[in-house]
Write an enzyme that holds these catalytic residues in place. Structure first.
Site, mmCIF file in Angstrom:
data_model
loop_
_atom_site.group_PDB
_atom_site.id
_atom_site.type_symbol
_atom_site.label_atom_id
_atom_site.label_comp_id
_atom_site.label_asym_id
_atom_site.label_seq_id
_atom_site.Cartn_x
_atom_site.Cartn_y
_atom_site.Cartn_z
ATOM 1 N N LYS A 153 17.099 46.996 31.254
ATOM 2 C CA LYS A 153 17.223 46.969 32.712
ATOM 3 C C LYS A 153 18.401 46.088 33.118
ATOM 4 O O LYS A 153 18.477 44.920 32.734
ATOM 5 C CB LYS A 153 15.924 46.440 33.320
ATOM 6 C CG LYS A 153 15.947 46.253 34.839
ATOM 7 C CD LYS A 153 14.649 45.608 35.329
ATOM 8 C CE LYS A 153 14.706 45.242 36.795
ATOM 9 N NZ LYS A 153 13.475 44.531 37.238
ATOM 10 N N ASP A 207 18.584 41.126 42.321
ATOM 11 C CA ASP A 207 17.466 41.853 42.934
ATOM 12 C C ASP A 207 16.929 41.088 44.135
ATOM 13 O O ASP A 207 16.183 40.122 43.991
ATOM 14 C CB ASP A 207 16.350 42.066 41.906
ATOM 15 C CG ASP A 207 15.162 42.823 42.500
ATOM 16 O OD1 ASP A 207 15.353 43.511 43.523
ATOM 17 O OD2 ASP A 207 14.066 42.712 41.932
ATOM 18 N N LYS A 239 12.297 40.098 49.016
ATOM 19 C CA LYS A 239 11.530 39.030 48.393
ATOM 20 C C LYS A 239 11.530 37.783 49.271
ATOM 21 O O LYS A 239 12.413 37.601 50.109
ATOM 22 C CB LYS A 239 12.153 38.673 47.041
ATOM 23 C CG LYS A 239 12.097 39.761 45.989
ATOM 24 C CD LYS A 239 12.844 39.320 44.736
ATOM 25 C CE LYS A 239 12.789 40.393 43.658
ATOM 26 N NZ LYS A 239 11.448 40.535 43.060
ATOM 27 N N ASP A 269 17.598 39.296 36.579
ATOM 28 C CA ASP A 269 16.926 40.591 36.514
ATOM 29 C C ASP A 269 17.681 41.597 35.649
ATOM 30 O O ASP A 269 17.216 42.714 35.460
ATOM 31 C CB ASP A 269 16.719 41.154 37.926
ATOM 32 C CG ASP A 269 15.439 41.974 38.038
ATOM 33 O OD1 ASP A 269 14.544 41.789 37.198
ATOM 34 O OD2 ASP A 269 15.341 42.809 38.955
ATOM 35 N N ASP A 311 10.996 47.030 45.953
ATOM 36 C CA ASP A 311 11.100 45.944 44.978
ATOM 37 C C ASP A 311 10.544 46.350 43.616
ATOM 38 O O ASP A 311 10.598 45.575 42.669
ATOM 39 C CB ASP A 311 10.374 44.696 45.493
ATOM 40 C CG ASP A 311 10.729 43.452 44.702
ATOM 41 O OD1 ASP A 311 11.821 43.428 44.096
ATOM 42 O OD2 ASP A 311 9.922 42.504 44.680
ATOM 43 N N GLU A 324 11.948 48.432 41.663
ATOM 44 C CA GLU A 324 13.164 49.222 41.412
ATOM 45 C C GLU A 324 13.487 49.373 39.937
ATOM 46 O O GLU A 324 14.162 50.323 39.530
ATOM 47 C CB GLU A 324 14.353 48.578 42.139
ATOM 48 C CG GLU A 324 15.063 47.441 41.408
ATOM 49 C CD GLU A 324 14.187 46.238 41.139
ATOM 50 O OE1 GLU A 324 14.427 45.539 40.138
ATOM 51 O OE2 GLU A 324 13.247 45.978 41.916
ATOM 52 N N ARG A 346 11.702 50.165 37.348
ATOM 53 C CA ARG A 346 11.160 51.385 36.745
ATOM 54 C C ARG A 346 11.927 52.628 37.198
ATOM 55 O O ARG A 346 11.957 53.641 36.496
ATOM 56 C CB ARG A 346 9.673 51.500 37.075
ATOM 57 C CG ARG A 346 9.346 51.677 38.547
ATOM 58 C CD ARG A 346 7.931 51.268 38.904
ATOM 59 N NE ARG A 346 7.743 49.835 38.845
ATOM 60 C CZ ARG A 346 6.584 49.219 39.043
ATOM 61 N NH1 ARG A 346 5.496 49.923 39.332
ATOM 62 N NH2 ARG A 346 6.495 47.915 38.961
#
Length: 504
Positions: free
Chosen positions: A268, A273, A280, A291, A350, A352, A354
């Site tokens: 990933k 993020d 968030k 991230d 959030d 995201e 996946r």
């Protein structure tokens, strides 16, 4: 640092520092006994007087011991002898390295291989010592105006052998440790960089530079236009709110001329993020530069493979983008079509990771993979479940899961398996699309993996959730480089055996 082996007896070795182990319950290690005898009971006196207990992570630096050729002797506390194993070696040895860096010794001899329990492999012991020394001496200063400069940096570590016949096995362990350390350092450097520097383009450029450095690597970078033509609707949905161009890195390591099916590693690569429209909380949001740690770790693993010239084929796929809110950003309730053709209702922007991983999983089929492993800082639920000690593991192949569990223990980079039962799939139902991208608060790590499993039905697949292990917070804030040790050890075993041994 340079690493080598040496022979001889501890009391006669001329070195700037000699490191020996002291047990809490049974006293002196073999080398410590020799030093004690040559110094007329100096160490025994220290222990009997209570000046040194041998407790784990305790150490004591001694100068100019009578009868000893070494300039300094460093005592390393090992705790109870029957409980001393690789994890405690790592903690104690790491502390010693940090002390040595400050004391002025540049060339040292470590008498620690003799502490190895009988069931431990000497190559793995040497690998762990080498890797730990590099990890402990790591220092991030890329974005600091003043660079750290030690007056007398530690530059040479010599491992004292109990027997000359151990030399080839220890040398092999040193080679493994150095390669893993280089991969870990790359992963840490990339993850520690701020989001305004380590953008998707920066990660793509890093992969391109690696391909120029190693002849065994080739690289292909997909841009937004390429992804649009392919139909990567899930990945592009995440990228809509960012002004940074998304990148899809395809870095191939060719370690054999045969047509061996590759192992595909997917990382990933969310370089920052914010959560998107589902933004968030502000507290600790700076840590969302981490991230992309999954992407950094698979690039680090490929580097280690190239350093070791492993005889196997590996592909690293890193989908990269930022996840930010703007007027063009994807909204909760939007429905997108993934590369697989399956439609997804995005209930939470959030969730995201996946979305970019599912398109990468589908794309991995281009390589007809033997095994696919994805690595991601995917869910806060994994941090709650496992903390910072073990990464989460879910898989559709129990043999693969067993191998990763076993390798995690061997590499001191552990994982813990969670169930991937069909029952959890029900939480992803949507009234408007083939699936939703979230399944509610319950079992968040598992439902995230259930989502990914729908794109991994055609191959052996494992998912590593590293949300709790990829970085440290607080005063020791920084990237850990995990799971590069786990993945590299897995690939070493795969290359050696053709197939990774199953867990016993």
């Amino acid at each position: 640092m340079d690493y080598t082996t040496t022979n001889g007896t501890a009391e006669k070795l001329r070195t700037q520092a000699l490191i020996v182990g002291i047990y809490e319950d049974e006293g002196l290690s073999p080398s410590a006994q020799r030093i004690d005898k040559a110094s007329e009971g100096y160490l025994s006196k220290l222990i009997s007087q209570g000046d040194f207990s041998g407790k784990i992570e305790r150490n004591l630096l001694l100068f100019a011991l009578p009868g000893i050729k070494a300039e300094r002797v460093m005592l390393m506390g090992c705790g109870e002898k029957n409980k001393f194993e690789s994890k405690k070696l790592r903690h104690g040895w790491s502390t010693i390295i940090k002390v040595l860096e400050e004391c002025g010794a540049t060339d040292v001899v470590a008498c620690l291989l003799e502490l190895k329990p009988k069931h431990e492999d000497i190559s793995q012991w040497a690998r762990l010592m080498t890797e730990t020394a590099e990890h402990a001496s790591y220092y991030y200063d890329q974005t600091k105006s003043k660079k750290k400069a030690l007056k007398y940096p530690l530059s040479q570590i010599n491992f004292l052998l109990e027997q000359r016949t151990q030399q080839s096995a220890v040398a092999r362990g040193i080679q493994w440790g150095q390669a893993i350390a280089k991969g870990v350092s790359l992963a840490r450097d990339l993850a520690n960089l701020p989001g305004n520097i380590c953008t998707p383009t920066y990660l793509a450029d890093t992969a391109s530079k690696m391909a120029k450095e190693y002849k065994s690597l080739t690289v292909k970078i997909l841009d937004r236009e390429d992804m649009e033509k392919l139909g990567m609707g899930a990945l592009l949905a995440v990228a809509r709110g960012s002004q940074q161009s998304p990148k899809f890195i395809c870095l191939e390591y060719k370690g054999t001329s045969s047509k061996q099916q590759p192992i595909v590693l997917i990382g990933k690569g969310i370089t920052f993020d914010s959560g998107g429209i589902s933004i968030k909380p502000a507290a600790s949001m700076d840590e969302m530069k981490y991230d992309m740690s999954g992407g950094a770790s698979v690039l680090g693993t490929i580097k280690a493979c190239a350093e070791l010239k492993l005889s196997l084929n590996v592909v690293a796929l890193v989908p990269c983008t930022e996840n930010l809110p703007d007027g063009n950003a994807t909204k909760p309730g939007d429905i997108v079509t993934s590369l697989s053709g399956q439609t997804i209702e995005i209930l939470n922007t959030d969730a995201e990771g996946r979305l970019i991983l599912c398109d990468a999983l589908t794309y991995s089929k281009h390589y007809h993979p033997k095994i696919v492993i994805d690595v991601a800082t995917l869910t806060g639920a994994c941090v709650i479940a496992l903390g910072a000690h073990a990464s989460g593991l879910l898989s559709n192949d129990q043999d693969l899961a067993n191998s990763l569990l076993s390798t995690g223990q061997m590499s001191n980079d552990p994982v813990w398996q969670l169930p991937l039962w069909e029952d959890y799939q029900q939480q992803l139902k949507s009234n408007f699309a083939d699936m939703a991208n979230v399944g509610g608060r319950e079992a968040g790590t598992i439902t995230a993996a259930c989502f990914l499993s729908r794109f991994a039905e055609d191959f052996s697949w494992a998912h590593l959730d590293i949300a709790g292990t990829a970085w440290n917070s607080g005063k020791d804030k920084g990237a850990t480089g995990r799971p590069v040790p786990l993945l590299t050890q897995y690939l070493i075993q795969y290359a050696q055996a053709g197939v990774v041994p199953k867990n016993k």
